[in-house]
Scaffold this motif. Structure first.
Motif, mmCIF file in Angstrom:
data_model
loop_
_atom_site.group_PDB
_atom_site.id
_atom_site.type_symbol
_atom_site.label_atom_id
_atom_site.label_comp_id
_atom_site.label_asym_id
_atom_site.label_seq_id
_atom_site.Cartn_x
_atom_site.Cartn_y
_atom_site.Cartn_z
ATOM 1 N N LEU A 1 0.799 -1.146 0.224
ATOM 2 C CA LEU A 1 -0.002 0.078 -0.144
ATOM 3 C C LEU A 1 0.681 1.480 -0.078
ATOM 4 N N TYR A 2 2.145 1.069 0.566
ATOM 5 C CA TYR A 2 3.092 2.395 0.982
ATOM 6 C C TYR A 2 4.006 2.575 -0.323
ATOM 7 N N ASN A 3 3.875 1.716 -1.631
ATOM 8 C CA ASN A 3 5.021 1.849 -2.333
ATOM 9 C C ASN A 3 4.491 2.774 -3.435
ATOM 10 N N GLU A 4 5.354 2.758 -4.398
ATOM 11 C CA GLU A 4 5.553 3.268 -5.661
ATOM 12 C C GLU A 4 5.294 2.525 -6.778
ATOM 13 N N PRO A 5 4.628 2.588 -7.626
ATOM 14 C CA PRO A 5 4.167 1.904 -9.269
ATOM 15 C C PRO A 5 5.920 1.447 -9.732
ATOM 16 N N GLY A 6 5.789 0.006 -9.592
ATOM 17 C CA GLY A 6 6.213 -0.105 -10.359
ATOM 18 C C GLY A 6 8.480 -0.678 -9.447
ATOM 19 N N GLY A 7 8.052 -0.386 -7.934
ATOM 20 C CA GLY A 7 8.711 -0.291 -6.628
ATOM 21 C C GLY A 7 8.898 -2.345 -5.939
#
Length: 377
Positions: free
Chosen positions: A285-291
């Motif tokens: 949830l607390y990530n970024e796209p492509g992470g």
């Protein structure tokens, strides 16, 4: 300096002061009593053939007789008294220090027991008591007071946990009824577009409330400790939770990087699954796209993500219920994820801590006691 050392020093100091005072008093009394006689004293190698009270001249004494004055005799006696008393005082002082150390240790033993009990106490383990035995003195009164305080604390904690669990349980029923009514209203043929938009918003709000209630119930359950334990392979739990989070990872465009080994723990499989699941969902949830979400299980479980930068000073507050970073308020989380992780870890005699990830995101480390059993080959 420890209290035992200070007590020993005080005991030895008082003993030395009393010993010096006693030697001084003896010296003064002996000096007053032993007044030097007028004239001299004859000291011969053999008995003199004269009465001891008779006054003699030096010429009447044998040739090997030594004559000393009364002052010399007094000085010799007093000096010998001083150095012999000093030697005796030193020996007695060494014995006093040893006895003081032993006595201080016996006196402070109940305090060490109280301290040890206090170190064993936790919010989830308030069953420890001192139960000091002995005469009704000040230390016994202190131990009984401490035990009484623990009884009141345990009662208060249990009452609070029961209240949270009961309140959360009672709130689930009306939320379920609300969800059913909203779904029935949306399924009606005459439902307008505005009603459908409002219903979808109400369903989303209802779902958030249900997740919050479920989180509170789980938190209350883990805070009460484990009623029973069984052997659980933590690596298998991780594999199952990674698979269950696959759809959320695809939605967030995040990939998993998993590396585990056979790791056997003793505990509650449902709570352990919630611990791992909360870690993975938080990392997604607390990530970024492509992470990516990295999961490592060796000596401990380490879950890290590549999300936004997290200030180091804000990390401790993330383990408190309903605490989130300012830029995380738009997410679907309820703010209970890491609180549940920490509570479940403590219920399994483990610990949880976090630190900012170097390139952004968070690294959470969970230490759970591993059993000595190894998986059969």
């Amino acid at each position: 300096m420890k209290l035992r050392t200070r007590l020993t020093a005080w005991y030895a100091g008082v003993f030395l002061i009393a010993g010096v005072a006693l030697i001084g008093l003896n010296y003064f009394l002996l000096a007053e009593w032993f007044q030097p006689a007028v004239g001299g004293v004859a000291v011969a190698r053999q008995a003199l053939p004269y009465p001891t009270s008779e006054m003699l001249t030096v010429t009447e004494l044998p040739a090997d007789t030594m004559v000393v004055t009364g002052e010399q005799v007094q000085s010799d006696v007093l000096s010998r008294l001083l150095w012999q008393s000093a030697i005796a005082l030193v020996i007695a002082a060494v014995l006093a220090v040893w006895l003081g150390w032993v006595v201080a240790g016996r006196v402070l033993a109940p305090l060490h027991e109280i301290t040890t009990t206090a170190h064993r106490l936790e919010a989830t383990r308030l069953d420890q008591r001192i139960e000091l035995e002995g005469p009704p003195d000040e230390l016994k009164e202190l131990a009984d007071t401490f035990d009484g305080m623990l009884d009141r604390l345990a009662s208060s904690f249990d009452s609070q946990k029961r209240f949270v669990a009961n309140a959360s349980h009672e709130l689930r029923t009306p939320l379920a009824v609300q969800r059913t009514l909203i779904e029935v209203a949306l399924a009606a043929p005459d439902a307008t577009d505005d009603m459908r938009r409002l219903g979808a918003h109400l369903l989303d709000t209802n779902e958030r409330s249900e997740k919050l209630i479920d989180g509170l119930l789980l938190l209350a359950r883990s805070d009460r400790g484990l009623a029973s334990r069984e052997l659980v392979w933590l690596d298998e739990v991780i594999d199952d939770e990674v698979e269950s989070c696959g759809s959320l990872a695809a939605e967030k465009e995040v990939t998993f990087d998993v590396s585990t080994r056979p790791y056997l723990v003793e505990g509650d499989p449902v709570l352990l699954a919630q611990l791992v699941g909360n870690l993975l969902r938080n990392a997604l949830l607390y990530n970024e796209p492509g992470g990516t979400v990295s999961v490592r299980l060796d000596r401990e479980l380490v879950v890290s993500n590549t999300g936004p930068a997290v200030p180091a000073e804000a990390v401790p507050g993330l383990f408190e219920p309903f605490r989130r970073l300012r830029d995380r308020t738009g997410t679907a989380g309820s703010g209970l994820g890491l609180s549940i992780v920490q509570s479940v870890a403590r219920a399994h005699q483990g610990s949880a801590k976090a630190r900012p990830n170097g390139g952004g995101g968070l690294v959470v480390q969970v230490n759970l006691p591993e059993t000595g059993v190894r998986q059969p080959s």
